[in-house]
Design a protein around this motif. Structure first.
Motif, PDB file in Angstrom:
ATOM      1  N   TYR A  87      54.474  74.506  -5.139  1.00  0.00           N
ATOM      2  CA  TYR A  87      55.540  73.564  -5.489  1.00  0.00           C
ATOM      3  C   TYR A  87      55.167  72.165  -5.007  1.00  0.00           C
ATOM      4  O   TYR A  87      55.657  71.687  -3.996  1.00  0.00           O
ATOM      5  CB  TYR A  87      56.872  74.023  -4.900  1.00  0.00           C
ATOM      6  CG  TYR A  87      57.497  75.145  -5.700  1.00  0.00           C
ATOM      7  CD1 TYR A  87      58.477  74.877  -6.647  1.00  0.00           C
ATOM      8  CD2 TYR A  87      57.083  76.456  -5.534  1.00  0.00           C
ATOM      9  CE1 TYR A  87      59.046  75.900  -7.394  1.00  0.00           C
ATOM     10  CE2 TYR A  87      57.646  77.484  -6.272  1.00  0.00           C
ATOM     11  CZ  TYR A  87      58.626  77.195  -7.203  1.00  0.00           C
ATOM     12  OH  TYR A  87      59.173  78.217  -7.949  1.00  0.00           O
ATOM     13  N   GLY A  88      54.276  71.539  -5.745  1.00  0.00           N
ATOM     14  CA  GLY A  88      53.774  70.207  -5.432  1.00  0.00           C
ATOM     15  C   GLY A  88      52.319  70.118  -5.825  1.00  0.00           C
ATOM     16  O   GLY A  88      51.737  71.069  -6.366  1.00  0.00           O
ATOM     17  N   ALA A  89      51.717  68.973  -5.555  1.00  0.00           N
ATOM     18  CA  ALA A  89      50.313  68.769  -5.885  1.00  0.00           C
ATOM     19  C   ALA A  89      49.434  69.661  -5.012  1.00  0.00           C
ATOM     20  O   ALA A  89      49.781  70.003  -3.885  1.00  0.00           O
ATOM     21  CB  ALA A  89      49.936  67.310  -5.686  1.00  0.00           C
ATOM     22  N   LEU A  90      48.297  70.045  -5.563  1.00  0.00           N
ATOM     23  CA  LEU A  90      47.302  70.819  -4.836  1.00  0.00           C
ATOM     24  C   LEU A  90      46.329  69.850  -4.177  1.00  0.00           C
ATOM     25  O   LEU A  90      45.620  69.110  -4.875  1.00  0.00           O
ATOM     26  CB  LEU A  90      46.568  71.762  -5.789  1.00  0.00           C
ATOM     27  CG  LEU A  90      45.329  72.486  -5.265  1.00  0.00           C
ATOM     28  CD1 LEU A  90      45.654  73.328  -4.038  1.00  0.00           C
ATOM     29  CD2 LEU A  90      44.721  73.331  -6.364  1.00  0.00           C
ATOM     30  N   ASN A  91      46.322  69.825  -2.851  1.00  0.00           N
ATOM     31  CA  ASN A  91      45.369  68.983  -2.131  1.00  0.00           C
ATOM     32  C   ASN A  91      43.970  69.578  -2.264  1.00  0.00           C
ATOM     33  O   ASN A  91      43.778  70.784  -2.148  1.00  0.00           O
ATOM     34  CB  ASN A  91      45.778  68.830  -0.662  1.00  0.00           C
ATOM     35  CG  ASN A  91      46.076  70.155   0.018  1.00  0.00           C
ATOM     36  OD1 ASN A  91      46.946  70.896  -0.423  1.00  0.00           O
ATOM     37  ND2 ASN A  91      45.360  70.446   1.096  1.00  0.00           N
ATOM     38  N   LEU A  92      43.008  68.728  -2.545  1.00  0.00           N
ATOM     39  CA  LEU A  92      41.662  69.184  -2.869  1.00  0.00           C
ATOM     40  C   LEU A  92      40.974  69.917  -1.724  1.00  0.00           C
ATOM     41  O   LEU A  92      40.151  70.803  -1.976  1.00  0.00           O
ATOM     42  CB  LEU A  92      40.796  68.008  -3.329  1.00  0.00           C
ATOM     43  CG  LEU A  92      41.298  67.258  -4.572  1.00  0.00           C
ATOM     44  CD1 LEU A  92      40.286  66.210  -4.983  1.00  0.00           C
ATOM     45  CD2 LEU A  92      41.612  68.194  -5.713  1.00  0.00           C
TER      46      LEU A  92
END
Length: 100
Positions: free
Chosen positions: A85-90
């Motif tokens: 639930y949100g952006a996927l940190n690389l």
């Protein structure tokens, strides 16, 4: 290190690396990024990616996620799937694998 997986296209993954984070179309449309456990990957590929090219499987270390991870029930498959639930940190992506 609990692991989950996400399937995307190489162009989408390349764009994420340029942007510094991965945001699938589903994040805007549904509020989360669809993921799978290891035993679910083959079914996801069959249901949603049949015939598609330039696919990449992201291996994600859930301990490194900066967005919330929730396991949600899917009535269509009668199974529970991991969703981010949100952006996927690389830096949570520990490996990538070209699938075709």
């Amino acid at each position: 290190m609990p692991i989950i997986y996400h399937i995307t296209t190489l162009p989408e993954w390349d764009q994420a690396r340029e942007n510094g984070a991965y945001e699938a179309i589903s994040l805007k449309e549904e509020g989360f990024i669809h993921c799978a456990q290891e035993n679910q990957v083959a079914g996801v590929l069959e249901r949603y990616f049949s015939g598609k090219k330039d696919l990449v499987k992201l291996t994600i270390d859930t301990d490194k996620l900066t967005s919330n991870l929730v396991y949600d029930w899917s009535p269509s498959t009668q199974d529970t799937f991991p969703h981010i639930y949100g952006a996927l940190n690389l830096d949570a992506v520990v490996t990538t694998e070209r699938l075709n």
